[in-house]
Every structure is written in structure tokens, then in C-alpha cells.
Design a protein around this motif. Structure first.
Motif, PDB file in Angstrom:
ATOM      1  N   LEU A   1     -14.868  -2.328 -40.560  1.00 28.64           N
ATOM      2  CA  LEU A   1     -15.808  -1.216 -40.416  1.00 28.64           C
ATOM      3  C   LEU A   1     -16.957  -1.597 -39.492  1.00 28.64           C
ATOM      4  O   LEU A   1     -17.334  -0.832 -38.595  1.00 28.64           O
ATOM      5  CB  LEU A   1     -16.339  -0.799 -41.787  1.00 28.64           C
ATOM      6  N   ALA A   2     -17.509  -2.789 -39.693  1.00 32.52           N
ATOM      7  CA  ALA A   2     -18.607  -3.243 -38.839  1.00 32.52           C
ATOM      8  C   ALA A   2     -18.138  -3.462 -37.411  1.00 32.52           C
ATOM      9  O   ALA A   2     -18.876  -3.184 -36.454  1.00 32.52           O
ATOM     10  CB  ALA A   2     -19.206  -4.532 -39.408  1.00 32.52           C
TER      11      ALA A   2
ATOM     12  N   PHE B   1     -15.779  -1.804 -35.717  1.00 32.40           N
ATOM     13  CA  PHE B   1     -15.643  -0.548 -34.984  1.00 32.40           C
ATOM     14  C   PHE B   1     -16.997   0.138 -34.790  1.00 32.40           C
ATOM     15  O   PHE B   1     -17.218   0.787 -33.762  1.00 32.40           O
ATOM     16  CB  PHE B   1     -14.642   0.373 -35.681  1.00 32.40           C
ATOM     17  N   GLN B   2     -17.904  -0.001 -35.744  1.00 36.04           N
ATOM     18  CA  GLN B   2     -19.235   0.571 -35.559  1.00 36.04           C
ATOM     19  C   GLN B   2     -19.931  -0.062 -34.362  1.00 36.04           C
ATOM     20  O   GLN B   2     -20.421   0.632 -33.453  1.00 36.04           O
ATOM     21  CB  GLN B   2     -20.077   0.352 -36.813  1.00 36.04           C
ATOM     22  N   THR B   3     -19.955  -1.382 -34.338  1.00 42.60           N
ATOM     23  CA  THR B   3     -20.673  -2.090 -33.272  1.00 42.60           C
ATOM     24  C   THR B   3     -19.996  -1.912 -31.915  1.00 42.60           C
ATOM     25  O   THR B   3     -20.657  -1.647 -30.904  1.00 42.60           O
ATOM     26  CB  THR B   3     -20.774  -3.584 -33.599  1.00 42.60           C
ATOM     27  N   SER B   4     -18.678  -2.045 -31.890  1.00 40.29           N
ATOM     28  CA  SER B   4     -17.969  -1.958 -30.606  1.00 40.29           C
ATOM     29  C   SER B   4     -18.061  -0.565 -30.008  1.00 40.29           C
ATOM     30  O   SER B   4     -18.256  -0.408 -28.792  1.00 40.29           O
ATOM     31  CB  SER B   4     -16.508  -2.377 -30.769  1.00 40.29           C
ATOM     32  N   MET B   5     -17.952   0.463 -30.838  1.00 42.37           N
ATOM     33  CA  MET B   5     -18.047   1.823 -30.301  1.00 42.37           C
ATOM     34  C   MET B   5     -19.457   2.147 -29.833  1.00 42.37           C
ATOM     35  O   MET B   5     -19.650   2.794 -28.787  1.00 42.37           O
ATOM     36  CB  MET B   5     -17.584   2.836 -31.353  1.00 42.37           C
ATOM     37  N   ASP B   6     -20.467   1.690 -30.576  1.00 41.31           N
ATOM     38  CA  ASP B   6     -21.841   1.919 -30.131  1.00 41.31           C
ATOM     39  C   ASP B   6     -22.074   1.270 -28.764  1.00 41.31           C
ATOM     40  O   ASP B   6     -22.665   1.883 -27.860  1.00 41.31           O
ATOM     41  CB  ASP B   6     -22.818   1.338 -31.155  1.00 41.31           C
ATOM     42  N   SER B   7     -21.587   0.046 -28.606  1.00 41.41           N
ATOM     43  CA  SER B   7     -21.774  -0.670 -27.340  1.00 41.41           C
ATOM     44  C   SER B   7     -21.022   0.002 -26.203  1.00 41.41           C
ATOM     45  O   SER B   7     -21.561   0.181 -25.096  1.00 41.41           O
ATOM     46  CB  SER B   7     -21.302  -2.122 -27.494  1.00 41.41           C
ATOM     47  N   LEU B   8     -19.771   0.365 -26.457  1.00 38.41           N
ATOM     48  CA  LEU B   8     -18.946   0.960 -25.407  1.00 38.41           C
ATOM     49  C   LEU B   8     -19.452   2.336 -24.988  1.00 38.41           C
ATOM     50  O   LEU B   8     -19.487   2.662 -23.797  1.00 38.41           O
ATOM     51  CB  LEU B   8     -17.496   1.060 -25.880  1.00 38.41           C
TER      52      LEU B   8
ATOM     53  N   PRO C   1      -7.942   6.497 -47.861  1.00 41.76           N
ATOM     54  CA  PRO C   1      -9.243   5.832 -47.975  1.00 41.76           C
ATOM     55  C   PRO C   1      -9.172   4.521 -48.757  1.00 41.76           C
ATOM     56  O   PRO C   1     -10.127   3.734 -48.716  1.00 41.76           O
ATOM     57  CB  PRO C   1     -10.106   6.871 -48.702  1.00 41.76           C
ATOM     58  N   GLU C   2      -8.065   4.290 -49.454  1.00 49.17           N
ATOM     59  CA  GLU C   2      -7.917   3.035 -50.202  1.00 49.17           C
ATOM     60  C   GLU C   2      -7.797   1.829 -49.277  1.00 49.17           C
ATOM     61  O   GLU C   2      -8.069   0.700 -49.697  1.00 49.17           O
ATOM     62  CB  GLU C   2      -6.679   3.090 -51.110  1.00 49.17           C
ATOM     63  N   LEU C   3      -7.392   2.038 -48.033  1.00 48.83           N
ATOM     64  CA  LEU C   3      -7.224   0.945 -47.091  1.00 48.83           C
ATOM     65  C   LEU C   3      -8.480   0.812 -46.226  1.00 48.83           C
ATOM     66  O   LEU C   3      -8.857   1.740 -45.502  1.00 48.83           O
ATOM     67  CB  LEU C   3      -6.003   1.187 -46.190  1.00 48.83           C
ATOM     68  N   ASP C   4      -9.120  -0.347 -46.295  1.00 51.65           N
ATOM     69  CA  ASP C   4     -10.343  -0.568 -45.519  1.00 51.65           C
ATOM     70  C   ASP C   4     -10.120  -0.314 -44.032  1.00 51.65           C
ATOM     71  O   ASP C   4     -10.960   0.297 -43.360  1.00 51.65           O
ATOM     72  CB  ASP C   4     -10.831  -2.008 -45.712  1.00 51.65           C
ATOM     73  N   TYR C   5      -8.992  -0.793 -43.513  1.00 51.60           N
ATOM     74  CA  TYR C   5      -8.743  -0.673 -42.078  1.00 51.60           C
ATOM     75  C   TYR C   5      -8.581   0.785 -41.664  1.00 51.60           C
ATOM     76  O   TYR C   5      -9.052   1.200 -40.592  1.00 51.60           O
ATOM     77  CB  TYR C   5      -7.507  -1.474 -41.690  1.00 51.60           C
TER      78      TYR C   5
ATOM     79  N   LYS D   1     -10.783   2.945 -38.956  1.00 48.00           N
ATOM     80  CA  LYS D   1     -10.289   3.733 -37.825  1.00 48.00           C
ATOM     81  C   LYS D   1     -10.840   5.163 -37.864  1.00 48.00           C
ATOM     82  O   LYS D   1     -11.150   5.746 -36.805  1.00 48.00           O
ATOM     83  CB  LYS D   1      -8.757   3.752 -37.822  1.00 48.00           C
ATOM     84  N   VAL D   2     -10.989   5.724 -39.051  1.00 49.05           N
ATOM     85  CA  VAL D   2     -11.595   7.052 -39.160  1.00 49.05           C
ATOM     86  C   VAL D   2     -13.051   6.990 -38.712  1.00 49.05           C
ATOM     87  O   VAL D   2     -13.553   7.899 -38.029  1.00 49.05           O
ATOM     88  CB  VAL D   2     -11.484   7.584 -40.600  1.00 49.05           C
ATOM     89  N   LEU D   3     -13.753   5.924 -39.082  1.00 49.34           N
ATOM     90  CA  LEU D   3     -15.123   5.741 -38.610  1.00 49.34           C
ATOM     91  C   LEU D   3     -15.159   5.706 -37.089  1.00 49.34           C
ATOM     92  O   LEU D   3     -16.020   6.353 -36.455  1.00 49.34           O
ATOM     93  CB  LEU D   3     -15.693   4.448 -39.180  1.00 49.34           C
ATOM     94  N   GLN D   4     -14.239   4.982 -36.469  1.00 50.44           N
ATOM     95  CA  GLN D   4     -14.179   4.913 -35.013  1.00 50.44           C
ATOM     96  C   GLN D   4     -13.976   6.307 -34.414  1.00 50.44           C
ATOM     97  O   GLN D   4     -14.652   6.682 -33.443  1.00 50.44           O
ATOM     98  CB  GLN D   4     -13.058   3.983 -34.573  1.00 50.44           C
ATOM     99  N   GLU D   5     -13.062   7.070 -34.994  1.00 51.67           N
ATOM    100  CA  GLU D   5     -12.829   8.435 -34.512  1.00 51.67           C
ATOM    101  C   GLU D   5     -14.094   9.288 -34.611  1.00 51.67           C
ATOM    102  O   GLU D   5     -14.433  10.037 -33.680  1.00 51.67           O
ATOM    103  CB  GLU D   5     -11.717   9.095 -35.327  1.00 51.67           C
ATOM    104  N   ASN D   6     -14.776   9.177 -35.754  1.00 48.89           N
ATOM    105  CA  ASN D   6     -15.966  10.014 -35.976  1.00 48.89           C
ATOM    106  C   ASN D   6     -17.095   9.646 -35.027  1.00 48.89           C
ATOM    107  O   ASN D   6     -17.828  10.529 -34.551  1.00 48.89           O
ATOM    108  CB  ASN D   6     -16.423   9.878 -37.424  1.00 48.89           C
ATOM    109  N   ILE D   7     -17.253   8.351 -34.749  1.00 49.71           N
ATOM    110  CA  ILE D   7     -18.285   7.928 -33.801  1.00 49.71           C
ATOM    111  C   ILE D   7     -17.999   8.512 -32.428  1.00 49.71           C
ATOM    112  O   ILE D   7     -18.901   9.007 -31.740  1.00 49.71           O
ATOM    113  CB  ILE D   7     -18.352   6.395 -33.738  1.00 49.71           C
TER     114      ILE D   7
END
Length: 242
Positions: A68-69, A71-78, A102-106, A110-116
Motif C-alpha cells: 500500500l505504501a 503504490f501511494q508513494t510511487s504514484m504520487d511521485s510519478l 479486500p482480504e488481500l493486501d496486494y 492495486k485499488v489504491l493505485q487505481e484511485n490515486i
């Protein structure tokens, strides 16, 4: 068209670069090996400078909560670098059914990446693919011992990496979707049966035991990993094994 392929030296990225260049575009691969780091931001501004499109194919080094961290950091940077560089289209590769597990962290990552991406400032496209055929060996290894491989009967619609790359390349040089395109392999098979096919074709005499509690995909219910409305790729699993 100039395309910056971030993660462009990996399994999918290298083939996306090849396909785009073969079609007459200018696709440039970027990765840690070329001096680009999506976490620290090193090299990002230069990588996307002058690009019409950014294709982000980087992946978290882990599949646990730390993803999660990543994809948050990489998408913000990109996204910051792409906006500064005037990029007109941003493409990512995600997973069919990611929002349903949602049971799978990964998958949550990926959903977080999509939403960002969807909430960001750049016109975008999301390509969601089913499970890669190339990952079957790893899936088998998760729950294997010397004599048996335990797998659930979860439906899987495997797709070849080459077909994924072709779909990503097509989307990259098209108009931004502003949404999701689902792609999948041409056939749906239970994971335990895929295991039996794989072992048989490789001359591996271990027995596949159907176990609804075995491995990461045990938490996946129903047809989450399949999509009958997806664009179907041409490569069948048996042909890919050959």
C-alpha cells in the motif's frame, strides 16, 4: 508518439517497449537499472520529460501490507513528475476483480493505485488483466511438497504476458479511456485443474489435491478472477505451455 515506460525492463514492460517501437513509436524503458527510482523520485523528471504518454508498470517488491505504501508513494511521485512534464496520458496495469478481494493486501494496494490515478490531474487509462500464465509455476510452489500440490478450485482465466503487453501498448497510443479496460485469456479453468495440466505437460508426477484452504487464492470466492465481458486474448494455456 513518445512513450515513457516506467518499469520498462520487466516481464510486461520490456514487451510493451518492443511492441511500441515495432509499431513506429518512440518507447523508452526506465527502471532502477537505468537510474529511475519511483520511491525516492530520482530520475523521474528526466524520464518523463517530452513524453506524450507515461505507462507505469512498476510493482511492489512485496505482496503484503507494505505494498500500500509503495503504490501511494510511487504514484504520487510519478503523477507529480508527469504533470510537470506536460504528459497527456497516464496508463497503469491492474488486476481484474481487484476491488472485490479486500482480504488481500496486494489487491487493496492495486485499488489504491487505481484511485490515486483516477483522482489525479492527468487523463488516464487503467488496463485490468487476469492472472498471468507465467505466474503458474510460482502459484504451484506456494503449497507444494515433494509429493503433492494443494490448490483450491478457484476459477482462473489465465492470460499470456505477451497478450497483456499488446493490450497495454494499444491503450497507450489511443485516446485516454478515463476508466478501465478488462482483458483476459480465452478460457476459464479451475486453479486445481490448471495445476494438473501444468504438471502433466512438464512431466511432473506430483499429485494435485483440491484444497479450498490452500494458498493466496483460497480467499477468493466465485468468479472474481474471471471476466466474461473482458476483451479476450488469443493465446490458450495449452498452446502457451507448448
Amino acid at each position: 508518439m513518445k512513450v515513457a515506460v516506467i518499469g520498462g525492463t520487466g516481464l510486461i514492460g520490456s514487451q510493451v517497449v518492443r511492441d511500441l517501437n515495432a509499431a513506429g513509436h518512440e518507447a523508452v524503458p526506465h527502471s532502477q537499472s537505468t537510474g529511475v527510482d519511483v520511491i525516492s523520485g530520482q530520475g523521474l523528471d528526466g524520464a518523463v520529460a517530452g513524453a506524450d504518454v507515461v505507462v507505469n508498470l512498476t510493482n511492489s517488491p512485496t505482496f503484503d501490507e507494505a505494498s500500500l505504501a509503495f503504490f501511494q508513494t510511487s504514484m504520487d511521485s510519478l503523477l507529480a513528475a508527469a504533470r510537470k512534464g506536460g504528459v497527456g496520458h497516464f496508463v497503469i496495469l491492474s488486476i481484474v476483480g481487484a476491488d472485490q478481494v479486500p482480504e488481500l493486501d496486494y489487491y487493496r494496494a492495486k485499488v489504491l493505485q487505481e484511485n490515486i490515478l483516477a483522482a489525479g490531474p492527468i487523463p488516464y487509462s487503467i488496463v485490468r488483466a487476469t492472472q498471468f500464465m507465467e505466474f503458474m509455476a510460482a502459484v504451484l510452489s506456494w503449497t507444494a511438497d515433494a509429493d503433492t500440490v494443494r490448490l483450491p478450485a478457484t476459477p482462473i482465466q489465465p492470460i499470456a504476458a505477451g497478450d497483456v503487453a499488446a493490450a497495454v501498448a494499444e491503450v497507450a497510443v489511443g485516446s485516454p479511456l478515463g476508466g478501465i479496460r478488462n482483458i483476459a485469456g480465452p478460457e476459464i479453468l479451475p486453479l486445481d485443474e490448471l495445476g494438473r495440466i501444468t504438471l502433466s505437460r512438464k512431466g511432473d508426477h506430483r499429485t494435485v489435491v483440491t484444497d479450498p484452504t490452500a494458498g493466496m487464492f483460497a480467499v477468493v470466492k466465485g468468479d472474481v478472477l474471471t471476466d466474461r465481458d473482458a476483451r479476450l486474448a488469443p493465446t490458450h494455456y495449452a498452446d502457451w505451455l507448448s
